[in-house]
Motif scaffolding. Structure first.
Motif, PDB file in Angstrom:
ATOM      1  N   ALA A 132       0.836  -1.206   0.000  1.00  0.00           N
ATOM      2  CA  ALA A 132       0.000   0.000   0.000  1.00  0.00           C
ATOM      3  C   ALA A 132       0.866   1.250   0.000  1.00  0.00           C
ATOM      4  CB  ALA A 132      -0.931  -0.018   1.200  1.00  0.00           C
ATOM      5  N   PHE A 133       2.004   1.217  -0.703  1.00  0.00           N
ATOM      6  CA  PHE A 133       2.973   2.311  -0.581  1.00  0.00           C
ATOM      7  C   PHE A 133       2.437   3.653  -1.066  1.00  0.00           C
ATOM      8  CE2 PHE A 133       3.769   0.661  -4.838  1.00  0.00           C
ATOM      9  CZ  PHE A 133       4.031   1.790  -5.606  1.00  0.00           C
ATOM     10  N   SER A 134       1.428   3.639  -1.945  1.00  0.00           N
ATOM     11  CA  SER A 134       0.836   4.881  -2.450  1.00  0.00           C
ATOM     12  C   SER A 134      -0.599   4.611  -2.859  1.00  0.00           C
ATOM     13  CB  SER A 134       1.628   5.398  -3.658  1.00  0.00           C
ATOM     14  OG  SER A 134       0.874   6.354  -4.386  1.00  0.00           O
ATOM     15  N   PRO A 135      -1.543   5.460  -2.441  1.00  0.00           N
ATOM     16  CA  PRO A 135      -2.935   5.222  -2.839  1.00  0.00           C
ATOM     17  C   PRO A 135      -3.156   5.326  -4.339  1.00  0.00           C
ATOM     18  CG  PRO A 135      -2.714   7.373  -1.786  1.00  0.00           C
ATOM     19  CD  PRO A 135      -1.407   6.660  -1.601  1.00  0.00           C
ATOM     20  N   LEU A 136      -2.299   6.057  -5.048  1.00  0.00           N
ATOM     21  CA  LEU A 136      -2.407   6.164  -6.503  1.00  0.00           C
ATOM     22  C   LEU A 136      -1.558   5.132  -7.223  1.00  0.00           C
ATOM     23  CD1 LEU A 136      -2.361   9.958  -7.514  1.00  0.00           C
ATOM     24  CD2 LEU A 136      -4.219   8.319  -7.816  1.00  0.00           C
ATOM     25  N   LEU A 137      -0.328   4.939  -6.770  1.00  0.00           N
ATOM     26  CA  LEU A 137       0.634   4.159  -7.544  1.00  0.00           C
ATOM     27  C   LEU A 137       0.613   2.670  -7.231  1.00  0.00           C
ATOM     28  CD1 LEU A 137       3.653   6.638  -7.460  1.00  0.00           C
ATOM     29  CD2 LEU A 137       1.811   6.458  -9.134  1.00  0.00           C
ATOM     30  N   ALA A 138       0.265   2.278  -6.013  1.00  0.00           N
ATOM     31  CA  ALA A 138       0.241   0.844  -5.688  1.00  0.00           C
ATOM     32  C   ALA A 138      -0.762   0.094  -6.568  1.00  0.00           C
ATOM     33  CB  ALA A 138      -0.063   0.646  -4.207  1.00  0.00           C
ATOM     34  N   PRO A 139      -1.977   0.616  -6.797  1.00  0.00           N
ATOM     35  CA  PRO A 139      -2.869  -0.093  -7.728  1.00  0.00           C
ATOM     36  C   PRO A 139      -2.303  -0.176  -9.145  1.00  0.00           C
ATOM     37  CG  PRO A 139      -4.115   1.458  -6.370  1.00  0.00           C
ATOM     38  CD  PRO A 139      -2.663   1.740  -6.132  1.00  0.00           C
ATOM     39  N   ARG A 140      -1.589   0.861  -9.566  1.00  0.00           N
ATOM     40  CA  ARG A 140      -0.980   0.827 -10.898  1.00  0.00           C
ATOM     41  C   ARG A 140       0.122  -0.219 -10.965  1.00  0.00           C
ATOM     42  NH1 ARG A 140      -0.415   7.396 -11.958  1.00  0.00           N
ATOM     43  NH2 ARG A 140      -2.641   7.875 -11.632  1.00  0.00           N
ATOM     44  N   ALA A 141       0.871  -0.365  -9.884  1.00  0.00           N
ATOM     45  CA  ALA A 141       1.909  -1.401  -9.849  1.00  0.00           C
ATOM     46  C   ALA A 141       1.279  -2.785  -9.961  1.00  0.00           C
ATOM     47  CB  ALA A 141       2.719  -1.278  -8.565  1.00  0.00           C
ATOM     48  N   THR A 142       0.164  -3.002  -9.279  1.00  0.00           N
ATOM     49  CA  THR A 142      -0.531  -4.292  -9.348  1.00  0.00           C
ATOM     50  C   THR A 142      -0.989  -4.574 -10.772  1.00  0.00           C
ATOM     51  OG1 THR A 142      -1.270  -4.038  -7.057  1.00  0.00           O
ATOM     52  CG2 THR A 142      -2.452  -5.622  -8.421  1.00  0.00           C
ATOM     53  N   GLU A 143      -1.561  -3.560 -11.429  1.00  0.00           N
ATOM     54  CA  GLU A 143      -2.006  -3.733 -12.812  1.00  0.00           C
ATOM     55  C   GLU A 143      -0.836  -4.010 -13.746  1.00  0.00           C
ATOM     56  OE1 GLU A 143      -4.040  -0.136 -13.708  1.00  0.00           O
ATOM     57  OE2 GLU A 143      -5.702  -0.500 -12.309  1.00  0.00           O
ATOM     58  N   ALA A 144       0.294  -3.343 -13.506  1.00  0.00           N
ATOM     59  CA  ALA A 144       1.457  -3.544 -14.373  1.00  0.00           C
ATOM     60  C   ALA A 144       2.008  -4.954 -14.242  1.00  0.00           C
ATOM     61  CB  ALA A 144       2.541  -2.520 -14.041  1.00  0.00           C
ATOM     62  N   VAL A 145       2.060  -5.471 -13.038  1.00  0.00           N
ATOM     63  CA  VAL A 145       2.540  -6.842 -12.831  1.00  0.00           C
ATOM     64  C   VAL A 145       1.621  -7.827 -13.534  1.00  0.00           C
ATOM     65  CG1 VAL A 145       2.924  -8.632 -11.102  1.00  0.00           C
ATOM     66  CG2 VAL A 145       3.769  -6.319 -10.692  1.00  0.00           C
ATOM     67  N   ALA A 146       0.307  -7.591 -13.425  1.00  0.00           N
ATOM     68  CA  ALA A 146      -0.639  -8.487 -14.093  1.00  0.00           C
ATOM     69  C   ALA A 146      -0.478  -8.413 -15.611  1.00  0.00           C
ATOM     70  CB  ALA A 146      -2.064  -8.119 -13.683  1.00  0.00           C
ATOM     71  N   ALA A 147      -0.258  -7.216 -16.139  1.00  0.00           N
ATOM     72  CA  ALA A 147      -0.097  -7.066 -17.584  1.00  0.00           C
ATOM     73  C   ALA A 147       1.157  -7.764 -18.089  1.00  0.00           C
ATOM     74  CB  ALA A 147      -0.052  -5.579 -17.942  1.00  0.00           C
ATOM     75  N   LEU A 148       2.193  -7.758 -17.283  1.00  0.00           N
ATOM     76  CA  LEU A 148       3.430  -8.432 -17.683  1.00  0.00           C
ATOM     77  C   LEU A 148       3.284  -9.943 -17.659  1.00  0.00           C
ATOM     78  CD1 LEU A 148       6.018  -6.152 -15.839  1.00  0.00           C
ATOM     79  CD2 LEU A 148       5.808  -6.438 -18.320  1.00  0.00           C
ATOM     80  N   GLY A 149       2.364 -10.443 -16.851  1.00  0.00           N
ATOM     81  CA  GLY A 149       2.116 -11.874 -16.791  1.00  0.00           C
ATOM     82  C   GLY A 149       3.216 -12.636 -16.072  1.00  0.00           C
ATOM     83  N   GLU A 150       3.031 -13.943 -16.061  1.00  0.00           N
ATOM     84  CA  GLU A 150       4.009 -14.804 -15.414  1.00  0.00           C
ATOM     85  C   GLU A 150       5.247 -14.937 -16.296  1.00  0.00           C
ATOM     86  OE1 GLU A 150       3.882 -16.091 -12.410  1.00  0.00           O
ATOM     87  OE2 GLU A 150       1.947 -15.107 -12.074  1.00  0.00           O
ATOM     88  N   PRO A 151       6.397 -15.102 -15.679  1.00  0.00           N
ATOM     89  CA  PRO A 151       7.610 -15.296 -16.487  1.00  0.00           C
ATOM     90  C   PRO A 151       7.529 -16.578 -17.290  1.00  0.00           C
ATOM     91  CG  PRO A 151       8.048 -15.661 -14.145  1.00  0.00           C
ATOM     92  CD  PRO A 151       6.678 -15.090 -14.231  1.00  0.00           C
ATOM     93  N   SER A 152       8.134 -16.571 -18.469  1.00  0.00           N
ATOM     94  CA  SER A 152       8.121 -17.727 -19.344  1.00  0.00           C
ATOM     95  C   SER A 152       8.889 -18.885 -18.710  1.00  0.00           C
ATOM     96  CB  SER A 152       8.750 -17.355 -20.684  1.00  0.00           C
ATOM     97  OG  SER A 152       8.941 -18.504 -21.478  1.00  0.00           O
ATOM     98  N   ASP A 153       8.419 -20.125 -19.017  1.00  0.00           N
ATOM     99  CA  ASP A 153       9.139 -21.310 -18.528  1.00  0.00           C
ATOM    100  C   ASP A 153      10.470 -21.495 -19.253  1.00  0.00           C
ATOM    101  OD1 ASP A 153       7.129 -21.900 -16.761  1.00  0.00           O
ATOM    102  OD2 ASP A 153       6.063 -23.220 -18.155  1.00  0.00           O
ATOM    103  N   GLU A 154      10.585 -20.889 -20.421  1.00  0.00           N
ATOM    104  CA  GLU A 154      11.814 -21.033 -21.203  1.00  0.00           C
ATOM    105  C   GLU A 154      12.935 -20.209 -20.569  1.00  0.00           C
ATOM    106  OE1 GLU A 154      13.392 -20.304 -25.781  1.00  0.00           O
ATOM    107  OE2 GLU A 154      11.267 -20.103 -25.266  1.00  0.00           O
ATOM    108  N   LEU A 155      14.075 -20.826 -20.427  1.00  0.00           N
ATOM    109  CA  LEU A 155      15.202 -20.116 -19.843  1.00  0.00           C
ATOM    110  C   LEU A 155      15.651 -18.972 -20.737  1.00  0.00           C
ATOM    111  CD1 LEU A 155      17.467 -23.033 -18.566  1.00  0.00           C
ATOM    112  CD2 LEU A 155      16.265 -21.362 -17.158  1.00  0.00           C
TER     113      LEU A 155
END
Length: 491
Positions: free
Chosen positions: A425-448
């Protein structure tokens, strides 16, 4: 304070978050005539300053009134001018009132006029160093501090001035050495509080918490104890523990009802817990009590996050049009996110050119460059901000967003996730944006990644391969026939 034939020895205590007043020590004159009366408010402020402790604000105000009255009758008292100037500096810092700073400078310059630096007036020089730090002029603070230290290396109050100056200039090695110097000369709450800050800046969270606990235990006044508890609250908040932070800020406010840093800290923690109405109430109280530029920005962003856009715009305008002593970083972040990013770049480049190269300035400059479309250059400053040691969710978020723009997917995911791991909850504006950005990036690929894949056997060059295929097969090696065995004699 009204007695005669007394000795006045000026002693400056620490500066920075806890700027100390210059103390005047008095020798009792009525020895043997019964117990002395309890100290009055001005004397309590002197006693606190002599111990390196933080005086209560009413006591500090009484000390200022007393010195002003004394100097009207004794205008040639250089020590009292130095004491008055340093007390003005402390009051201005603790109330967020820059109007006290010109008063402080006039008093300190008058002290030097009555007794020049060449004649050994170290108290006024030390006071000018503290004043420069309060104004955010780190080069001047360093110059005054080093001058005093050279004249008297054992004068412990100079070391907090130098610690702040070196940190503001980004000279972290020198700041750590100054911290060692302070620890070798002075013990108590002020030193342990400084140690907590030093550990925190290096990312040593457990050590920072232990030192802050020591400071709270050693505090000699309610004001000093409240400051130490607020430090514990800040550390808990930065670790992403809002409930613990709320407890520490509450304890500080029970000691000093209108403690500005604790009101701001409690507002921040309440917002992190989703208790928005209470957070907005505490932000109003904090800004009435201690209107620092970073507080105005945080309060504005909370109002924006909950849809109170008109109130947010009013707070942003208050920040833009106010007079601030150390507001460059907050103003740059305001312009970068809510105004003119190019203006933010100009502001931060000017700070960098002044030698102000702290991690906060590096982060703000990097973010302003990114928001202006210069993400490649921005990344170099973001790395400086995050690589020094301080574990900041905001710095990690800024770096992650810059890397995401540059399509550095792996590092972006890592730093954005780190921001949320440090404090969700580091920022009421930016923490939700960080959550959305992580979701948009998705999970890391299984390929090395390519650099981690095992190397394949090197391929032969085509010409060499054809030559090897066309070469006739070697004839099998023929062994000579064995000689016949000799016949037996007489056969």
């Amino acid at each position: 304070m009204k007695t005669q034939n007394v000795s006045r020895t000026v002693l400056a205590a620490g500066v920075g978050a806890v700027l100390a007043a210059t103390a005047l020590l008095y020798v009792p004159e009525l020895v043997g005539q019964g117990p002395p009366p309890p100290p009055g408010p001005a004397e309590r402020a002197e006693i606190a300053a002599h111990a390196g402790a933080q005086a209560a604000l009413p006591d500090l105000a009484a000390l200022i009134t007393d010195r002003e009255g004394w100097l009207r009758a004794h205008p040639d008292d250089d020590a009292s001018w130095a004491a008055l100037g340093t007390a003005y500096t402390e009051r201005g810092t603790r109330l967020g009132d820059v109007r006290d700073y010109p008063r402080a400078e006039r008093a300190l310059r008058r002290s030097l006029a009555e007794r020049p630096a060449a004649s050994g007036n170290l108290d006024a020089q030390l006071g000018l160093g503290a004043l420069a730090g309060a104004r955010g002029d780190w080069r001047a603070a360093k110059q005054w501090g080093e001058r005093v230290r050279k004249a008297d290396p054992k004068r412990w109050p100079v070391y907090p001035v130098l610690i702040d100056a070196y940190n503001g200039l980004g000279e972290y090695g020198a700041a750590r050495k100054a911290m060692e110097g302070l620890e070798g000369l002075h013990a108590g709450a002020l030193t342990r509080s400084r140690a907590a800050q030093s550990f925190r800046d290096r990312g040593w969270r457990e050590d920072a918490d232990a030192a802050a606990l020591d400071a709270a235990a050693l505090a000699e006044t309610d004001a000093e104890k409240a400051a130490s508890l607020a430090r514990l609250g800040d550390l808990a908040w930065e670790r992403g523990e809002p409930e613990e932070a709320l407890s520490q800020f509450g304890a500080a406010l029970r000691l000093v009802r209108d403690h500005g840093p604790s009101l701001a800290g409690r507002a921040r923690a309440l917002a992190g817990l989703g208790r928005t109405d209470e957070a907005l109430r505490d932000w109003r109280a904090a800004l009435d009590r201690l209107p620092l530029p970073e507080y105005v920005l945080e309060a504005g962003e909370l109002h924006e996050a909950v849809g109170l856009d008109g109130d947010a715009r009013a707070l942003y305008e208050r920040l833009r049009t106010g007079t601030w002593a150390r507001g460059e970083v907050a103003l740059a972040l305001l312009d970068a996110d809510h105004g003119d990013p190019a203006a933010a770049v100009r502001r931060m480049r000017a700070e960098w050119a002044r030698g102000h190269r702290s991690v906060a300035v590096a982060d703000a400059l990097g973010w302003a460059l990114h928001r202006s479309g210069e993400s490649k250059e921005a990344l170099e400053y973001a790395k400086r901000a995050t690589d020094e040691g301080l574990r900041s969710a905001l710095f990690a978020y800024h770096r992650g967003e810059i890397e995401r723009t540059l399509e550095l997917t792996g590092p972006a995911r890592r730093h954005l996730a780190e921001a949320l791991r440090i404090n969700p909850a580091f920022s009421p504006l930016l923490a939700p944006r960080a959550t959305e950005a992580v979701a948009a990036l998705g999970e890391p690929s299984d390929e090395l990644p390519k650099e981690l894949r095992p190397r394949e056997a090197p391929q032969e060059e085509p010409a060499r391969q054809r030559a090897r295929q066309e070469k006739p097969a070697a004839k099998p090696e023929t062994k000579p026939a064995p000689e016949p065995a000799a016949k037996p004699a007489g056969g």
